[in-house]
Structures are given as C-alpha cells and as structure tokens.
Design a protein around this motif. Sequence first.
Motif, PDB file in Angstrom:
ATOM      1  N   SER A  20       0.827  -1.204   0.000  1.00 31.74           N
ATOM      2  CA  SER A  20       0.000   0.000   0.000  1.00 31.74           C
ATOM      3  C   SER A  20       0.863   1.256   0.000  1.00 31.74           C
ATOM      4  CB  SER A  20      -0.929  -0.008   1.213  1.00 31.74           C
ATOM      5  OG  SER A  20      -1.700   1.164   1.275  1.00 31.74           O
ATOM      6  N   ALA A  21       1.954   1.218   0.776  1.00 32.17           N
ATOM      7  CA  ALA A  21       2.864   2.365   0.831  1.00 32.17           C
ATOM      8  C   ALA A  21       3.540   2.610  -0.521  1.00 32.17           C
ATOM      9  CB  ALA A  21       3.915   2.143   1.913  1.00 32.17           C
ATOM     10  N   LYS A  22       3.780   1.537  -1.261  1.00 37.95           N
ATOM     11  CA  LYS A  22       4.425   1.666  -2.577  1.00 37.95           C
ATOM     12  C   LYS A  22       3.531   2.367  -3.591  1.00 37.95           C
ATOM     13  CE  LYS A  22       7.275  -2.533  -2.210  1.00 37.95           C
ATOM     14  NZ  LYS A  22       7.466  -3.926  -2.737  1.00 37.95           N
ATOM     15  N   THR A  23       2.214   2.165  -3.465  1.00 36.99           N
ATOM     16  CA  THR A  23       1.289   2.665  -4.483  1.00 36.99           C
ATOM     17  C   THR A  23       0.466   3.865  -4.034  1.00 36.99           C
ATOM     18  OG1 THR A  23      -0.396   1.077  -3.741  1.00 36.99           O
ATOM     19  CG2 THR A  23       1.076   0.369  -5.504  1.00 36.99           C
ATOM     20  N   VAL A  24       0.672   4.330  -2.806  1.00 37.84           N
ATOM     21  CA  VAL A  24      -0.114   5.456  -2.303  1.00 37.84           C
ATOM     22  C   VAL A  24       0.151   6.691  -3.164  1.00 37.84           C
ATOM     23  CG1 VAL A  24       1.640   6.177  -0.624  1.00 37.84           C
ATOM     24  CG2 VAL A  24      -0.750   6.770  -0.253  1.00 37.84           C
ATOM     25  N   GLY A  25      -0.909   7.357  -3.555  1.00 37.81           N
ATOM     26  CA  GLY A  25      -0.796   8.534  -4.403  1.00 37.81           C
ATOM     27  C   GLY A  25      -0.817   8.220  -5.889  1.00 37.81           C
TER      28      GLY A  25
END
Length: 253
Positions: A188-193
């Motif tokens: 999730s952190a990799k794809t946030v934004g």
Amino acid sequence: MSQLAVNNFSLALAFALVLVAVYISNREKLGLTKDIFYSISRAIIQLIIVGYVLKYIFNVNNVLLTAAMSFFIVLNAAYNAHKRNPNHSKHYLNSLLAIFISTYVTLGVLVLAGAIKFVPSQIVPISGMIASNSMVAIGLCYRNLHELFINQRQQVLEKLALGANRKQASLPLLHASIKTAMQPTIDSAKTVGLVSLPGMMSGLIFAGVDPLHAIKYQIMVTFMLLSATSLGSIIAGYRTYVDYYNDQLQLRI
C-alpha cells in the motif's frame, strides 16, 4: 466552498450497488447473499451507535473518557485478532499485548511530537486507524503461521530431533509469517498517491484542506501504519509460536 450532501436518496442509490453484488452472488451461486445483508446491517447499526457516542465524547472533551474510548477500540481489535487465530491453544493476552503496544507506542510518539493533540476528535479516529491495521496484520500472521506449522510439521520435528530448541525450529516459519503480515501495508505504501488516495488524505481534501497539507498528514499516516503493523505482527508472532508446543517440546498439531 460547496458542502458535501449525503441525503436519504443518495444512500438509497448507493444501496442499489449492494443489490448488484447480491444479484451477482445469486446468479453465480456464490452463497454470499446472507453474509452481505448481515454485514451491511451490522455496519449500519454499529456506525449509528458509534456516531452518537462520538458526538457525545467530542462535546464533553474529557481526557479520561477519551482514553477509555481509545482503550475500548484496542480491546475490541484484540478480540477480533484473537478470533482469527486458528490455533486451539491461543491466548487472548497475546493479541491484546501486541495491539496495545503497537497502538500506544505509535500514538505516544505522535502526541509527544506534536503531530496530533490529545483531544477526542484526533485521538479516537487515529487509535481506530492504528488498531484496525494492526489487527489485520496480526490476523494474517496468525493464519499464515498456523498453515506453515501444518505444512512444515515434518521439518520442524526433524529440527527438534537434531537438538534445535523451539525458537530455532520455528524461526523460518515465524519470519515468513511476519513478512506476510506486513506485506499488504508495504504494498500500500508503494502505491499510495499513484493508485489510491487513502482515507486520511481524501477526507482532508473533501473538507477543503490544501492538498499539499493533506499530503503531509498522509505521509505521517503511512509511517504510523508501517510502525504499528511491524510492531503488532512481531510481538504477536513471537508470543504465539510457543503455543504450538507442549512442555516436552512436542508439537500440539
């Protein structure tokens, strides 16, 4: 600035989307119709009750009441994480300790750093956000650990027979389970934004906050969730693997 309006008609239209899921479930014979209606009924009831409770707590703005509500969230999250553990020798205290530490260490750092204030409108939502993500990660850790102990039972027994203690015999399974538990948060952190605009950021933008200011809060939330899921899954995993052994270092499975 235009205000968001959610009236009964808009809720009815949104409910029509649920009926689409029900239709697909019936058509494909998935057997999910009962679960869908039960889940949305429970969600509606819970949200209405919580809405009135939060309105009261926000108006009172009492430190003890705020702390009590935060702790209630932790207790409930620990109970749900405990239920997701397939091991019959499980202990609720393991889940409670993991979520308690992961939630309040993370929350304490945020309060001490001045990122949030100890007021109900900030503490209660943030506590829920941290505890819920920690709960999901711990549940994944439990399920994966149980499956690995079943699938790799023979390898564990061979290590024990060669003189390994229970930690040495369990370490590869434990590491794999913790990695699985943390992977959704990392992904999730990799794809946030890029793929998703998460709840905190979207909510602030809906409220009219400048997007750059909202991004700072979302970065804080990303750090917060990575901390909570790592602490929760590590504590839960290291406290839970011993439940798979008896006093004679024999596997209970």
